[in-house]
Design an enzyme around this catalytic site. Structure first.
Site, short mmCIF file in Angstrom:
data_model
loop_
_atom_site.label_atom_id
_atom_site.label_comp_id
_atom_site.label_asym_id
_atom_site.label_seq_id
_atom_site.Cartn_x
_atom_site.Cartn_y
_atom_site.Cartn_z
N HIS A 34 -26.67 -6.54 17.18
CA HIS A 34 -27.46 -7.04 16.05
C HIS A 34 -28.57 -7.90 16.64
O HIS A 34 -28.31 -8.97 17.21
CB HIS A 34 -26.55 -7.86 15.12
CG HIS A 34 -27.09 -8.03 13.75
ND1 HIS A 34 -27.09 -7.02 12.81
CD2 HIS A 34 -27.66 -9.11 13.13
CE1 HIS A 34 -27.62 -7.46 11.68
NE2 HIS A 34 -27.98 -8.73 11.85
N LYS A 179 -32.61 -5.19 4.66
CA LYS A 179 -33.44 -6.20 5.31
C LYS A 179 -33.63 -5.74 6.75
O LYS A 179 -32.64 -5.41 7.43
CB LYS A 179 -32.71 -7.54 5.25
CG LYS A 179 -33.27 -8.64 6.10
CD LYS A 179 -32.90 -9.97 5.48
CE LYS A 179 -32.37 -10.96 6.49
NZ LYS A 179 -32.04 -12.25 5.87
N LYS A 181 -34.93 -6.55 10.54
CA LYS A 181 -35.26 -7.66 11.42
C LYS A 181 -36.47 -7.27 12.26
O LYS A 181 -36.46 -6.22 12.92
CB LYS A 181 -34.07 -7.98 12.33
CG LYS A 181 -32.90 -8.60 11.58
CD LYS A 181 -33.24 -10.02 11.13
CE LYS A 181 -32.03 -10.71 10.52
NZ LYS A 181 -32.36 -12.06 10.06
N ASP A 210 -37.43 -9.70 7.89
CA ASP A 210 -37.17 -11.09 8.31
C ASP A 210 -37.64 -11.25 9.75
O ASP A 210 -37.10 -10.61 10.66
CB ASP A 210 -35.67 -11.39 8.21
CG ASP A 210 -35.35 -12.86 8.48
OD1 ASP A 210 -36.28 -13.63 8.79
OD2 ASP A 210 -34.15 -13.23 8.40
N GLU A 236 -39.59 -12.62 5.05
CA GLU A 236 -38.80 -13.85 5.21
C GLU A 236 -39.22 -14.59 6.48
O GLU A 236 -39.36 -13.98 7.55
CB GLU A 236 -37.32 -13.45 5.28
CG GLU A 236 -36.35 -14.61 5.46
CD GLU A 236 -34.89 -14.16 5.38
OE1 GLU A 236 -34.63 -13.02 4.91
OE2 GLU A 236 -34.01 -14.93 5.80
N ASP A 261 -36.45 -19.48 4.86
CA ASP A 261 -35.06 -19.52 5.33
C ASP A 261 -34.87 -20.72 6.24
O ASP A 261 -34.50 -21.80 5.78
CB ASP A 261 -34.69 -18.19 6.02
CG ASP A 261 -33.20 -18.12 6.37
OD1 ASP A 261 -32.45 -19.01 5.92
OD2 ASP A 261 -32.79 -17.20 7.10
N LYS A 285 -27.76 -20.77 1.87
CA LYS A 285 -26.63 -20.55 2.79
C LYS A 285 -25.80 -21.83 2.91
O LYS A 285 -26.36 -22.92 3.11
CB LYS A 285 -27.14 -20.19 4.19
CG LYS A 285 -28.03 -18.97 4.22
CD LYS A 285 -28.54 -18.63 5.62
CE LYS A 285 -29.45 -17.42 5.50
NZ LYS A 285 -29.96 -16.94 6.77
N GLU A 339 -26.92 -11.00 0.46
CA GLU A 339 -26.85 -10.16 1.66
C GLU A 339 -25.50 -10.31 2.38
O GLU A 339 -25.46 -10.28 3.60
CB GLU A 339 -28.01 -10.51 2.61
CG GLU A 339 -28.00 -11.96 3.05
CD GLU A 339 -29.09 -12.32 4.06
OE1 GLU A 339 -30.11 -11.62 4.15
OE2 GLU A 339 -28.90 -13.34 4.75
#
Ligand code: MUC
Ligand code: MG
Length: 385
Positions: A34, A179, A181, A210, A236, A261, A285, A339
């Site tokens: 990831h 989303k 990255k 993002d 984002e 964020d 979050k 998410e």
């Protein structure tokens, strides 16, 4: 006749005194690499916090991190040390349902450390909810919704793999929002990648990006119209967290909405973001806001500033995801969904019954507390020795 009050013996079942706090670091492998702009992970690390009350009830909470202290300043090693040495001694012997007073004690014992505090508060709410037989959302004001549209994040960096992954999620009716990255490579390379993804998925899925703070202002000024042309619905955290003024200038000319964020942790940050009008949406979050009550507080400031809300994550397992859903359930509005795909990025969840994702929505669990049962065998298997 005078009625004399008879002393009532203490009801042990209801004795909410905090008796013990324990912390365990776990590292759970992910199903694939990831990759964010500044870090990449093949295992997710959490601190699992368990709190036992005098009545025997135990609550559980989770502090997630991403790539050590690289997404934010907290690492699992630091979180565990801070809880063991400073936060736990500050709350032992307190009555667990005094959530706000305990928050004040935690803030006095340690500055910031919001992920550590969030995990402790989650465990307290879970333990109190279990004692009373009530789901956490009932302790927080009750539920407005029971299911949430849920994004999946495409973050391998390989557009062929990403299209395949998105197709699998679409055909299983798990996710129809993705989303992506960006920011790990030059913006032109990301735009070429996004061109492929948008051509493959257009009309069937919503796409957002993002950048995790990767761009400078001129790069973002170039990228945003190109993102709009590709049908990307939102961008984002394009700029570094410190650059709220730059985000405000970008927002003023951006053809698509911006989401804050990493620049919004505290309610004070949110107030500043609102005053500067530096974004249109904020990602909520527990790790940033220090708990479920803190999340509601930031959401209230955001709503007052005219921001829309997005239910963010830090790749939590079903433990942390369930805690978020309990908090999201009570929000007035949650225009962008959430998410909490984290449980599916792990090779193994940490609960006996994973959260349900069905028909492109993740569902609020129904049990008491945060609504999950910790899988102790998996906790032992992934515990760091
Ligand atoms: C972030 O910055 O939003 C959430 C999903 C994901 O893939 O990374 C995280 C952190
Ligand atoms: Mg983000």
């Amino acid at each position: 006749m005078e009625i004399r009050p008879i002393p009532v013996p203490p009801d042990l079942r209801r004795d909410l005194t905090i008796e013990a706090v324990s912390t365990t670091i776990v590292d759970v492998p992910t199903v694939r690499r990831h990759k964010l702009s500044q870090l990449s992970v093949t295992a997710q690390s959490y601190v699992i916090v368990e709190i036992r009350l005098r009545n025997g009830a135990t609550g559980v909470g989770e502090a997630a991190t991403l790539g050590g202290p690289r997404w934010s300043e907290e690492s699992v090693e630091g979180i565990k040390a801070t809880i063991d040495a400073h936060l736990s001694p500050a709350i032992l012997g307190q009555s667990a349902e005094r959530f706000i007073a305990i928050g004040t004690l935690l803030d006095a014992a340690a500055k910031r450390n919001s992920a550590a505090k969030g995990a402790i508060e989650t465990a307290l709410i879970d333990a109190v909810g279990r004692t009373l037989g009530l789901p956490a959302h009932q302790l927080l004001g009750g539920r407005v919704r029971e299911r949430f549209p849920v994004f999946w994040t495409l973050a391998s960096g390989d557009p062929g793999q990403e299209i395949e992954e998105a197709e699998a999620k679409l055909s299983a009716r798990l996710h129809d929002r993705f989303k992506i990255k960006v920011g790990a490579q030059p913006v032109e390379a990301d735009l070429a990648r996004l061109t492929r993804l948008s051509a493959a998925l257009a009309g069937r899925a919503q796409l957002i990006v993002d950048a995790n703070q990767a761009w400078d202002e001129p790069t973002a000024v170039r990228a945003l119209p190109a993102l709009a042309d590709l049908g990307i619905a939102l961008a984002e955290q394009p700029l570094p967290a410190w650059n709220m003024a730059g985000m405000a200038r970008l927002k003023a000319r951006s053809p698509i909405p911006l989401m804050a964020d990493e620049c919004v942790f505290s309610a004070h940050d949110m107030f500043q973001a609102g005053a500067l009008a530096c974004a249109d949406v904020v990602s909520l979050k527990i790790v940033k806001h220090g708990g479920l009550f803190g999340l509601h507080k930031v959401a209230a400031v955001a709503e007052a500033a005219g921001f829309s809300l997005y239910g963010g994550c830090l790749l939590e397992s079903s433990i942390g995801a369930a805690a978020h859903l309990q908090a999201f359930a009570g929000l007035n509005t949650l225009a962008w969904g959430c998410e909490h795909f984290g449980p599916h990025i792990l090779t193994q969840d940490l609960v006996l019954e994973p959260l349900v994702i069905r028909d492109f929505h993740i569902h609020l669990p129904s049990g008491p507390g945060i609504g999950i049962e910790l899988d102790r065998a998996q906790l032992a298997r992934f515990a760091r020795t």
